[in-house]
Write a protein that holds these residues in place. Sequence first.
Motif, PDB file in Angstrom:
ATOM      1  N   THR A  57       1.254  -1.134  -0.275  1.00 39.46           N
ATOM      2  CA  THR A  57       0.402   0.043  -0.501  1.00 39.46           C
ATOM      3  C   THR A  57       0.721   1.530  -0.254  1.00 39.46           C
ATOM      4  O   THR A  57       1.861   1.501   1.019  1.00 39.46           O
ATOM      5  N   ALA A  58       0.707   2.096  -1.205  1.00 41.21           N
ATOM      6  CA  ALA A  58       1.406   3.126  -1.115  1.00 41.21           C
ATOM      7  C   ALA A  58       0.863   4.792  -0.617  1.00 41.21           C
ATOM      8  O   ALA A  58       1.687   5.170  -0.137  1.00 41.21           O
ATOM      9  N   LEU A  59      -0.404   4.185  -0.441  1.00 42.52           N
ATOM     10  CA  LEU A  59      -1.331   5.754  -0.369  1.00 42.52           C
ATOM     11  C   LEU A  59      -2.061   6.073   0.664  1.00 42.52           C
ATOM     12  O   LEU A  59      -3.034   5.128  -0.218  1.00 42.52           O
ATOM     13  N   VAL A  60      -3.141   6.100   1.369  1.00 42.19           N
ATOM     14  CA  VAL A  60      -4.103   6.289   2.097  1.00 42.19           C
ATOM     15  C   VAL A  60      -4.314   7.470   1.703  1.00 42.19           C
ATOM     16  O   VAL A  60      -3.928   8.679   2.817  1.00 42.19           O
ATOM     17  N   GLU A  61      -5.659   7.919   1.574  1.00 42.06           N
ATOM     18  CA  GLU A  61      -5.938   8.927   2.561  1.00 42.06           C
ATOM     19  C   GLU A  61      -7.689   8.872   3.731  1.00 42.06           C
ATOM     20  O   GLU A  61      -8.113   7.564   3.543  1.00 42.06           O
ATOM     21  N   TYR A  62      -7.148   9.444   4.404  1.00 42.31           N
ATOM     22  CA  TYR A  62      -7.929   9.509   5.650  1.00 42.31           C
ATOM     23  C   TYR A  62      -8.873  10.506   6.220  1.00 42.31           C
ATOM     24  O   TYR A  62      -8.289  12.333   6.007  1.00 42.31           O
ATOM     25  N   LYS A  63      -9.664  10.736   7.107  1.00 42.42           N
ATOM     26  CA  LYS A  63     -10.285  11.750   8.207  1.00 42.42           C
ATOM     27  C   LYS A  63     -10.666  10.954   9.432  1.00 42.42           C
ATOM     28  O   LYS A  63     -11.486  10.198   9.759  1.00 42.42           O
ATOM     29  N   ILE A  64     -10.412  12.069  10.186  1.00 41.35           N
ATOM     30  CA  ILE A  64     -11.053  11.572  11.589  1.00 41.35           C
ATOM     31  C   ILE A  64     -12.619  12.458  11.871  1.00 41.35           C
ATOM     32  O   ILE A  64     -13.236  12.898  11.153  1.00 41.35           O
ATOM     33  N   VAL A  65     -12.975  11.163  12.122  1.00 43.99           N
ATOM     34  CA  VAL A  65     -14.916  11.607  12.854  1.00 43.99           C
ATOM     35  C   VAL A  65     -15.231  11.456  13.721  1.00 43.99           C
ATOM     36  O   VAL A  65     -14.422  10.442  14.723  1.00 43.99           O
ATOM     37  N   VAL A  66     -16.215  12.210  14.171  1.00 46.81           N
ATOM     38  CA  VAL A  66     -16.490  11.918  15.563  1.00 46.81           C
ATOM     39  C   VAL A  66     -18.213  11.639  15.957  1.00 46.81           C
ATOM     40  O   VAL A  66     -19.176  12.891  14.949  1.00 46.81           O
ATOM     41  N   ALA A  67     -18.362  10.832  16.263  1.00 49.71           N
ATOM     42  CA  ALA A  67     -20.224   9.961  16.542  1.00 49.71           C
ATOM     43  C   ALA A  67     -20.440  10.549  17.737  1.00 49.71           C
ATOM     44  O   ALA A  67     -20.217  10.151  19.349  1.00 49.71           O
ATOM     45  N   LEU A  89       1.557   7.039   4.152  1.00 48.12           N
ATOM     46  CA  LEU A  89       2.559   6.634   3.457  1.00 48.12           C
ATOM     47  C   LEU A  89       3.077   5.683   3.585  1.00 48.12           C
ATOM     48  O   LEU A  89       3.669   5.911   4.284  1.00 48.12           O
ATOM     49  N   PRO A  90       2.215   4.154   3.931  1.00 51.67           N
ATOM     50  CA  PRO A  90       2.938   3.146   4.966  1.00 51.67           C
ATOM     51  C   PRO A  90       4.518   2.678   4.635  1.00 51.67           C
ATOM     52  O   PRO A  90       4.553   2.090   5.279  1.00 51.67           O
ATOM     53  N   ARG A  91       4.389   3.406   3.596  1.00 52.26           N
ATOM     54  CA  ARG A  91       6.333   2.613   2.907  1.00 52.26           C
ATOM     55  C   ARG A  91       7.234   3.348   3.447  1.00 52.26           C
ATOM     56  O   ARG A  91       8.652   3.162   3.563  1.00 52.26           O
ATOM     57  N   GLN A  92       6.505   4.215   4.304  1.00 51.71           N
ATOM     58  CA  GLN A  92       7.832   5.349   4.011  1.00 51.71           C
ATOM     59  C   GLN A  92       7.498   6.129   5.710  1.00 51.71           C
ATOM     60  O   GLN A  92       7.987   6.419   6.345  1.00 51.71           O
ATOM     61  N   MET A  93       6.044   5.526   6.686  1.00 48.32           N
ATOM     62  CA  MET A  93       6.138   6.113   7.497  1.00 48.32           C
ATOM     63  C   MET A  93       5.088   4.960   8.470  1.00 48.32           C
ATOM     64  O   MET A  93       4.929   4.352   8.481  1.00 48.32           O
ATOM     65  N   THR A  94       5.517   5.788   9.837  1.00 52.73           N
ATOM     66  CA  THR A  94       5.633   4.048  10.846  1.00 52.73           C
ATOM     67  C   THR A  94       4.116   4.781  11.791  1.00 52.73           C
ATOM     68  O   THR A  94       3.146   4.676  13.019  1.00 52.73           O
ATOM     69  N   ARG A  95       3.587   6.013  11.431  1.00 54.88           N
ATOM     70  CA  ARG A  95       2.821   7.399  12.960  1.00 54.88           C
ATOM     71  C   ARG A  95       2.427   8.159  12.040  1.00 54.88           C
ATOM     72  O   ARG A  95       3.422   8.795  10.530  1.00 54.88           O
ATOM     73  N   TYR A 132      -7.696  22.929  -7.172  1.00 50.40           N
ATOM     74  CA  TYR A 132      -9.049  22.203  -7.209  1.00 50.40           C
ATOM     75  C   TYR A 132      -9.066  20.771  -7.182  1.00 50.40           C
ATOM     76  O   TYR A 132      -9.181  20.213  -6.899  1.00 50.40           O
ATOM     77  N   ASN A 133      -7.653  20.881  -8.620  1.00 50.31           N
ATOM     78  CA  ASN A 133      -8.048  18.726  -8.922  1.00 50.31           C
ATOM     79  C   ASN A 133      -6.854  17.833  -8.877  1.00 50.31           C
ATOM     80  O   ASN A 133      -6.440  17.312  -9.054  1.00 50.31           O
ATOM     81  N   GLN A 134      -5.821  18.769  -7.935  1.00 52.48           N
ATOM     82  CA  GLN A 134      -4.979  18.351  -7.463  1.00 52.48           C
ATOM     83  C   GLN A 134      -5.513  16.891  -6.314  1.00 52.48           C
ATOM     84  O   GLN A 134      -6.290  16.770  -5.784  1.00 52.48           O
ATOM     85  N   GLY A 135      -4.074  15.265  -6.527  1.00 55.03           N
ATOM     86  CA  GLY A 135      -3.921  14.384  -5.417  1.00 55.03           C
ATOM     87  C   GLY A 135      -3.999  15.200  -3.796  1.00 55.03           C
ATOM     88  O   GLY A 135      -3.165  16.201  -3.701  1.00 55.03           O
ATOM     89  N   PRO A 136      -3.843  14.027  -2.933  1.00 55.52           N
ATOM     90  CA  PRO A 136      -3.426  14.609  -2.024  1.00 55.52           C
ATOM     91  C   PRO A 136      -2.228  14.614  -0.980  1.00 55.52           C
ATOM     92  O   PRO A 136      -2.017  14.832  -0.710  1.00 55.52           O
ATOM     93  N   LEU A 137      -1.298  14.009  -2.316  1.00 56.91           N
ATOM     94  CA  LEU A 137       0.069  14.921  -2.605  1.00 56.91           C
ATOM     95  C   LEU A 137       0.488  16.036  -2.141  1.00 56.91           C
ATOM     96  O   LEU A 137       1.717  16.299  -1.835  1.00 56.91           O
ATOM     97  N   LEU A 161       5.229  13.272   7.549  1.00 56.96           N
ATOM     98  CA  LEU A 161       4.799  12.830   6.577  1.00 56.96           C
ATOM     99  C   LEU A 161       6.420  13.383   6.307  1.00 56.96           C
ATOM    100  O   LEU A 161       6.758  14.297   5.646  1.00 56.96           O
ATOM    101  N   PRO A 162       6.529  12.124   5.767  1.00 55.61           N
ATOM    102  CA  PRO A 162       8.503  12.154   4.970  1.00 55.61           C
ATOM    103  C   PRO A 162       8.056  13.269   3.465  1.00 55.61           C
ATOM    104  O   PRO A 162       6.941  12.544   2.846  1.00 55.61           O
ATOM    105  N   ALA A 163       9.378  13.695   3.324  1.00 53.68           N
ATOM    106  CA  ALA A 163       9.268  13.814   1.855  1.00 53.68           C
ATOM    107  C   ALA A 163       9.330  13.722   0.452  1.00 53.68           C
ATOM    108  O   ALA A 163       9.893  12.320   0.352  1.00 53.68           O
ATOM    109  N   LEU A 164       7.967  13.572  -0.584  1.00 54.32           N
ATOM    110  CA  LEU A 164       8.122  12.770  -1.658  1.00 54.32           C
ATOM    111  C   LEU A 164       9.354  13.136  -2.136  1.00 54.32           C
ATOM    112  O   LEU A 164       9.520  14.556  -2.490  1.00 54.32           O
ATOM    113  N   VAL A 165       9.949  12.227  -2.763  1.00 54.87           N
ATOM    114  CA  VAL A 165      10.965  13.081  -3.872  1.00 54.87           C
ATOM    115  C   VAL A 165      11.578  11.615  -4.320  1.00 54.87           C
ATOM    116  O   VAL A 165      11.566  11.438  -4.961  1.00 54.87           O
ATOM    117  N   LEU A 166      12.324  12.289  -6.071  1.00 57.51           N
ATOM    118  CA  LEU A 166      11.870  12.052  -7.319  1.00 57.51           C
ATOM    119  C   LEU A 166      13.380  11.799  -7.602  1.00 57.51           C
ATOM    120  O   LEU A 166      14.226  12.754  -7.631  1.00 57.51           O
TER     121      LEU A 166
END
Length: 621
Positions: free
Chosen positions: A96-106, A123-129, A226-231, A141-146
């Motif tokens: 899994t390379a990238l996950v999008e999420y939000k916190i909710v309060v019920a 970014l599960p491949r690059q971070m643990t917390r 408006y149309n960019q992804g989460p990264l 978040l770790p920096a995305l390097v290319l």
Amino acid sequence: MCALLRLAVLPAAPLHQRIVACLWVFGSFALLGSPPASAQPVTLHIDMGGVATLSADAVVGVRGNTAPLSWGETFAMTDPDGDAIYAAELFFPEGTALVEYKIVVASADGELQWEPGQNRILLPRQMTRDRRAFAGAQTDLPALVLTGDQLREDIRVLRNGMAALHPGLLLHNTEAEVAALYTRLTAQVDQLAAQYDDAVPMPAAYPAFVEAVGAIRDGHTQVSMYNQGPLVTTALYASANRVPFAFRLVGDRMIVTGDATTDRVLPLRTEVLSLDGRPVAEVLRSLMPYASADGANDAKRLDELEVDDLLAPAERFDVLYPLLYPPQADLALRVRYPDGTETDLDVARVTQDARRELLWARNATLPRSADDLLTFRMAGSTAILAIGSFSTNQMRVNYEEWLVDAFQQMRTRGAERLVVDLRGVDGGMDNAATLLFQHLLQRPVEVGFWQGVTAYEVVPEAVRPFVRSWDDRFYDLTDDVTPGPDGQFVTRTRAPVSIQPAAAAFRGPIAVLVDATASSATFYLAKQIKETDVALLVGQETGGSLKGLNGGQMVFLTLPNTTIAADVPLYGSRPALPGPDRGVTPDIVVPLDADAVIAGRDPELEAALAALSALSSGEGK
């Protein structure tokens, strides 16, 4: 798309959750168990201490787009020591390379409060917390390097996608100029790879790709906010390096329209003369290549650099200025106050969210939603109607009902003249613009259409993985187009149509205010008004181009490594005879006048009222 919308349209993902205790969460439940044999763990720590509405019986959880998360189910978080820091350990499938999420309060009654702002990412491949506050920016978040090879692959995808899909690559450029923009982009990428030892941070590469897209010189072709992804949004939209004020550009002069400094040191209509020691005109010249507009329409490019859209997810100036001029300290300003005195100031940079909240708190008249962009008032016997947007799909109010009611009120209240203010309206829904046009007519008029063109019949297989849109029918246009000249395809020719006046159409003299913002649907409306002579156009030359436009359905061409998304229009429209490389010229041109704006005047409205008065007295045309 925000998480709330995803909840409505995405099916729930399979639920696998490993937490401290088994909790029922209003119909959703967490399953105890071991993580998969191959899993990538990420631990969330969310500080909820600043949430005033958090009740003792509320359940804090997380939703997302990748198992064990789902947009339709809540993965419960726990706070065993009562310190208001809620935790959850998530195990994502290997790879899994990238996950999008939000916190909710019920709450106890099951009502969900979604975390505001953009989706957050893991970014599960690059971070643990991920440790942060509720509604806060991400700091772990770790920096995305290319690598240089990855950036060059993105250039190939950009070039191939534009060549295959864009109907107007050669409308404002020659083949040699298009080739040169990619040669320049490749040279910039090579330089970055050398500068960063083949580990280029994505934000460092972002301006080069934005500039290349802008060089196509098409108003609908851009790296949109408006149309960019989460990264991209996470890396570039949440930084605390924004100017603490809103501003309008009148020519190359920057005039404050909203003060978000802590000590209120920038009153309205203050002119900013320099930023970080650089004259404003110099800064604007350096940013112009990164703004998108049709052809030679530089006034539209300047308009793209204003900071005044409280409803936008990001502002182009905000994103690009700190990338081109990395901040070293507070923002140093040289300003001239409305009374003419000048001074130097050091002001704290802010986040866009903080600036927006303070501007709203200090000025109750600023728009809080797209509905607030529609206003109607009477000034004596003159009706003044402001249509701040044709993007009616973003409004809760019924635009048609609102517009009809406004024109009915004009009759009831005895309006003798009408000013329609379209300044700042860059486009939107064609039917919204047409409905307004019908209310300006006192007789039926015939309206013709430019010829529609496309660059393709079927999207090439090599391009398909990198494009998305709101409607999948764009992949195959075989039934809608036929081969045309110059290797392009043409859509069915549309015969002229007769537009009838609306039942509540205005019966007196009308002036319509326009400026360089006007493009797309607003450009076409201004063009129809000018050609049919149903109202006086007043203001500055519009955006758009009489050589032709590109638009219609858009696709978002996402580059695989940087994840930068470029808006690509799929349809062009062309006049029967080539037109000039400019927008629509108003009947009454009102030159931009920064000194008048600083003095609190509205030269365009003044000119419109004077012209309508002359028409009413029989002195006008």
